[in-house]
Design an enzyme around this catalytic site. Structure first.
Site, PDB file in Angstrom:
ATOM      1  N   HIS A  55     -22.149  59.105 -15.237  1.00  0.00           N
ATOM      2  CA  HIS A  55     -20.953  59.904 -15.525  1.00  0.00           C
ATOM      3  C   HIS A  55     -19.721  59.286 -14.876  1.00  0.00           C
ATOM      4  O   HIS A  55     -19.533  59.375 -13.661  1.00  0.00           O
ATOM      5  CB  HIS A  55     -21.151  61.335 -15.002  1.00  0.00           C
ATOM      6  CG  HIS A  55     -20.070  62.283 -15.413  1.00  0.00           C
ATOM      7  ND1 HIS A  55     -20.301  63.383 -16.207  1.00  0.00           N
ATOM      8  CD2 HIS A  55     -18.738  62.294 -15.158  1.00  0.00           C
ATOM      9  CE1 HIS A  55     -19.165  64.033 -16.404  1.00  0.00           C
ATOM     10  NE2 HIS A  55     -18.193  63.378 -15.763  1.00  0.00           N
ATOM     11  N   HIS A 102     -15.358  58.217 -15.965  1.00  0.00           N
ATOM     12  CA  HIS A 102     -14.281  58.232 -16.968  1.00  0.00           C
ATOM     13  C   HIS A 102     -13.584  56.878 -16.900  1.00  0.00           C
ATOM     14  O   HIS A 102     -12.565  56.723 -16.232  1.00  0.00           O
ATOM     15  CB  HIS A 102     -13.303  59.369 -16.672  1.00  0.00           C
ATOM     16  CG  HIS A 102     -13.929  60.726 -16.762  1.00  0.00           C
ATOM     17  ND1 HIS A 102     -13.709  61.581 -17.820  1.00  0.00           N
ATOM     18  CD2 HIS A 102     -14.807  61.375 -15.938  1.00  0.00           C
ATOM     19  CE1 HIS A 102     -14.403  62.701 -17.640  1.00  0.00           C
ATOM     20  NE2 HIS A 102     -15.079  62.590 -16.499  1.00  0.00           N
ATOM     21  N   GLN A 144     -10.903  66.064 -23.566  1.00  0.00           N
ATOM     22  CA  GLN A 144     -10.367  66.528 -22.269  1.00  0.00           C
ATOM     23  C   GLN A 144      -9.589  67.842 -22.384  1.00  0.00           C
ATOM     24  O   GLN A 144      -9.608  68.666 -21.476  1.00  0.00           O
ATOM     25  CB  GLN A 144      -9.458  65.442 -21.681  1.00  0.00           C
ATOM     26  CG  GLN A 144      -8.745  65.818 -20.389  1.00  0.00           C
ATOM     27  CD  GLN A 144      -9.656  65.795 -19.179  1.00  0.00           C
ATOM     28  OE1 GLN A 144     -10.086  64.732 -18.743  1.00  0.00           O
ATOM     29  NE2 GLN A 144      -9.966  66.951 -18.632  1.00  0.00           N
ATOM     30  N   HIS A 180     -19.061  68.372 -20.263  1.00  0.00           N
ATOM     31  CA  HIS A 180     -18.458  68.887 -19.035  1.00  0.00           C
ATOM     32  C   HIS A 180     -18.579  70.403 -19.128  1.00  0.00           C
ATOM     33  O   HIS A 180     -17.902  71.026 -19.958  1.00  0.00           O
ATOM     34  CB  HIS A 180     -16.984  68.500 -18.949  1.00  0.00           C
ATOM     35  CG  HIS A 180     -16.742  67.102 -18.486  1.00  0.00           C
ATOM     36  ND1 HIS A 180     -17.166  66.017 -19.192  1.00  0.00           N
ATOM     37  CD2 HIS A 180     -16.137  66.627 -17.364  1.00  0.00           C
ATOM     38  CE1 HIS A 180     -16.818  64.921 -18.531  1.00  0.00           C
ATOM     39  NE2 HIS A 180     -16.208  65.254 -17.417  1.00  0.00           N
ATOM     40  N   GLU A 220     -17.143  73.523 -15.168  1.00  0.00           N
ATOM     41  CA  GLU A 220     -16.569  72.827 -14.007  1.00  0.00           C
ATOM     42  C   GLU A 220     -15.409  73.671 -13.482  1.00  0.00           C
ATOM     43  O   GLU A 220     -14.232  73.374 -13.681  1.00  0.00           O
ATOM     44  CB  GLU A 220     -16.088  71.422 -14.377  1.00  0.00           C
ATOM     45  CG  GLU A 220     -15.673  70.616 -13.137  1.00  0.00           C
ATOM     46  CD  GLU A 220     -15.090  69.247 -13.445  1.00  0.00           C
ATOM     47  OE1 GLU A 220     -14.904  68.933 -14.632  1.00  0.00           O
ATOM     48  OE2 GLU A 220     -14.814  68.495 -12.490  1.00  0.00           O
ATOM     49  N   ASP A 246     -17.945  59.837 -11.457  1.00  0.00           N
ATOM     50  CA  ASP A 246     -16.873  60.576 -12.134  1.00  0.00           C
ATOM     51  C   ASP A 246     -15.561  59.786 -12.228  1.00  0.00           C
ATOM     52  O   ASP A 246     -15.073  59.543 -13.303  1.00  0.00           O
ATOM     53  CB  ASP A 246     -16.639  61.933 -11.454  1.00  0.00           C
ATOM     54  CG  ASP A 246     -16.132  62.998 -12.419  1.00  0.00           C
ATOM     55  OD1 ASP A 246     -16.175  62.758 -13.640  1.00  0.00           O
ATOM     56  OD2 ASP A 246     -15.698  64.062 -11.950  1.00  0.00           O
ATOM     57  N   TRP A 289      -7.558  62.387 -10.733  1.00  0.00           N
ATOM     58  CA  TRP A 289      -8.384  63.430 -10.109  1.00  0.00           C
ATOM     59  C   TRP A 289      -8.972  63.011  -8.767  1.00  0.00           C
ATOM     60  O   TRP A 289      -9.346  63.837  -7.957  1.00  0.00           O
ATOM     61  CB  TRP A 289      -9.535  63.820 -11.053  1.00  0.00           C
ATOM     62  CG  TRP A 289      -9.021  64.385 -12.322  1.00  0.00           C
ATOM     63  CD1 TRP A 289      -8.654  65.682 -12.543  1.00  0.00           C
ATOM     64  CD2 TRP A 289      -8.779  63.678 -13.552  1.00  0.00           C
ATOM     65  NE1 TRP A 289      -8.206  65.823 -13.834  1.00  0.00           N
ATOM     66  CE2 TRP A 289      -8.273  64.618 -14.471  1.00  0.00           C
ATOM     67  CE3 TRP A 289      -8.929  62.352 -13.967  1.00  0.00           C
ATOM     68  CZ2 TRP A 289      -7.914  64.270 -15.776  1.00  0.00           C
ATOM     69  CZ3 TRP A 289      -8.579  62.013 -15.267  1.00  0.00           C
ATOM     70  CH2 TRP A 289      -8.084  62.960 -16.152  1.00  0.00           C
TER      71      TRP A 289
HETATM   72 FE   FE2 Z   1     -16.214  64.263 -15.435  1.00  0.00          FE
END
Ligand code: FE2
Length: 423
Positions: free
Chosen positions: A57, A59, A152, A210, A213, A309, A315
């Site tokens: 996982h 991005h 997203q 996702h 979350e 991630d 993030w």
């Molecule tokens: Fe994620």
């Protein structure tokens, strides 16, 4: 007549063991090592060897964009999504490929040979996805890339969201994603899961959503995923990622949910680095850790893998693409410091992560591909404790990455001595 094999690796220590063994490579696969004569022999000096690391996982489209077009001042998830939405219009084919090539090299140096990347498809041009589909071919044979069509900003809540998901699949996405807790209503969230599961089922694709979350204990879309997986008979092909709300569910509901997850044959991915900094943001104290129920899921027989991630994105401004760093953090935040639990963390970034991605099993047995990773540490627990560098990464018996072990000395009372950080 005796045959000479390609490579003999002497003095390798396998996970959950301490006694060194030899590994032999012929024609790109492992063969029994006893009595073999090899063209090349490497002495690993009693270092840990594991199957390849698997990144379940990340991005990749967002890596190395931290600070662009502006910093995430609060560090929150929602400011991160807003910053990213402003960066998306500036994405270009070359910009995406240059950043991703750099991070894939970092991951390879860390021993990662398969990467599942979510790719934001809330972009009418699908610039990042096109760039990554092309790159998937470029890196084939070095790193296997799985691409997730990831909305997203939602599927129902984004203009033409459903059409963009279908277009992403037509362009070559391997996996169908979603973000039900971000849709406008609970009903839209359920409808988004039903839509994406049907899309994956129709096209014979995998699913990775996702899901939940958030710290909102009323966010309950994993149950919809489990129900759809059971109804459609998609066991082994469906993964729920993050699922941090599970931390806040009452015990009775969590028990029912985990029972259904097990029944469905779904896999789970937890992302300790990002969620350590993103969850609990509305708490004033005590602040919840906001991680999914890793140990309860594992006790029920559900496969849980660890994802990284983010690498330097809106993030999460830190990281260098090393799953071992994420495992080290989960040891703390997940209370996984027990004697049986520490080696399990290595499984969660290797063999369990492979299971979560529906990859063939590699346990470094004769017949398995000679894809393996050597650590600058004598055991699995030392590798975790030291977040040890990977000294050698092999794929099909070929060296893909190499790191010279660091040598440290301390001078004390005029005497220089080497420090190994080993007891
Ligand atoms: Fe994620």
């Amino acid at each position: 007549m005796r045959t000479v094999i390609d490579l003999l690796l002497r003095n390798a220590v396998l996970p959950r063991t301490t006694a060194p063994v030899d590994l032999a490579v012929a024609g790109g696969v492992l063969v029994p090592a006893e009595g073999q004569e090899a063209r090349e022999t490497l002495d690993l000096g009693g270092r840990l060897v594991t199957p390849p690391l698997v990144e379940p996982h990340i991005h990749l489209d967002a890596v190395l964009t931290e600070g662009q077009p502006r910093p995430n001042v609060s560090g929150s998830l929602f400011e991160g999504i807003a910053v990213w939405a402003d960066r998306v219009p500036d994405l270009t084919h070359d910009d995406v490929q240059a950043r991703v090539r750099k991070v894939l090299r970092w991951q390879l140096a860390n021993g990662v040979q398969t990467v599942r990347s979510h790719v934001d498809v809330c972009d009418p041009q699908l610039t990042a996805l096109r760039a990554l589909v092309e790159l998937r071919e470029e890196v084939r044979g070095v790193i296997d890339l799985q691409l997730v069509a990831f909305p997203q900003q939602g599927i129902l809540g984004f203009p033409d969201g459903k059409a963009l998901m279908e277009k992403a699949v037509d362009l070559g996405a391997d996996v169908v994603g979603g973000i039900p807790h971000y849709e406008l209503t609970r009903e839209d969230g359920v409808a988004s899961v039903e839509f994406l599961m049907a899309l994956a089922d129709d096209r014979g694709l995998l699913v990775d959503v996702h899901c939940d979350e958030t710290d909102d204990e009323h966010s309950r879309f994993v149950e919809v995923m489990a129900a759809e997986t059971i109804r459609r008979g998609m066991a082994g092909r469906v993964t729920a990622s993050h699922t941090t709300a599970m931390h806040s569910y009452n015990a009775a509901y969590a028990h029912r949910l985990i029972t259904n997850i097990k029944r469905s044959g779904m896999h789970m991915v937890t992302n300790p680095l990002d969620n350590a900094v993103l969850q609990g943001r509305f708490d004033t104290g005590p602040i919840r850790r906001g991680h999914t129920r890793v140990k309860q899921l594992q006790a029920a027989g559900v496969t849980v893998a660890i994802g990284h991630d983010s690498v330097m994105d809106p993030w999460y401004p830190l990281g260098y693409g090393d799953p071992l760093q994420a495992a080290f953090v989960l040891a703390h935040l997940g209370h996984m410091s027990g004697a049986e639990e520490l080696p399990r963390l290595i499984d969660m970034i290797t063999v369990d992560a492979a299971t979560a991605l529906a990859l063939p099993e590699n346990r470094l047995r004769p017949g398995d591909p000679a894809d393996l990773v050597v650590y600058d540490a004598p055991t699995d627990v030392d590798a975790l404790r030291l977040v040890a560098r990977r000294t050698l990464v092999l794929r099909g018996g070929r060296v893909l990455a190499r790191t010279e072990p660091a040598r440290t000395t301390v001078t004390w009372d005029g005497v220089e001595e080497e420090v190994t950080f080993l007891r």
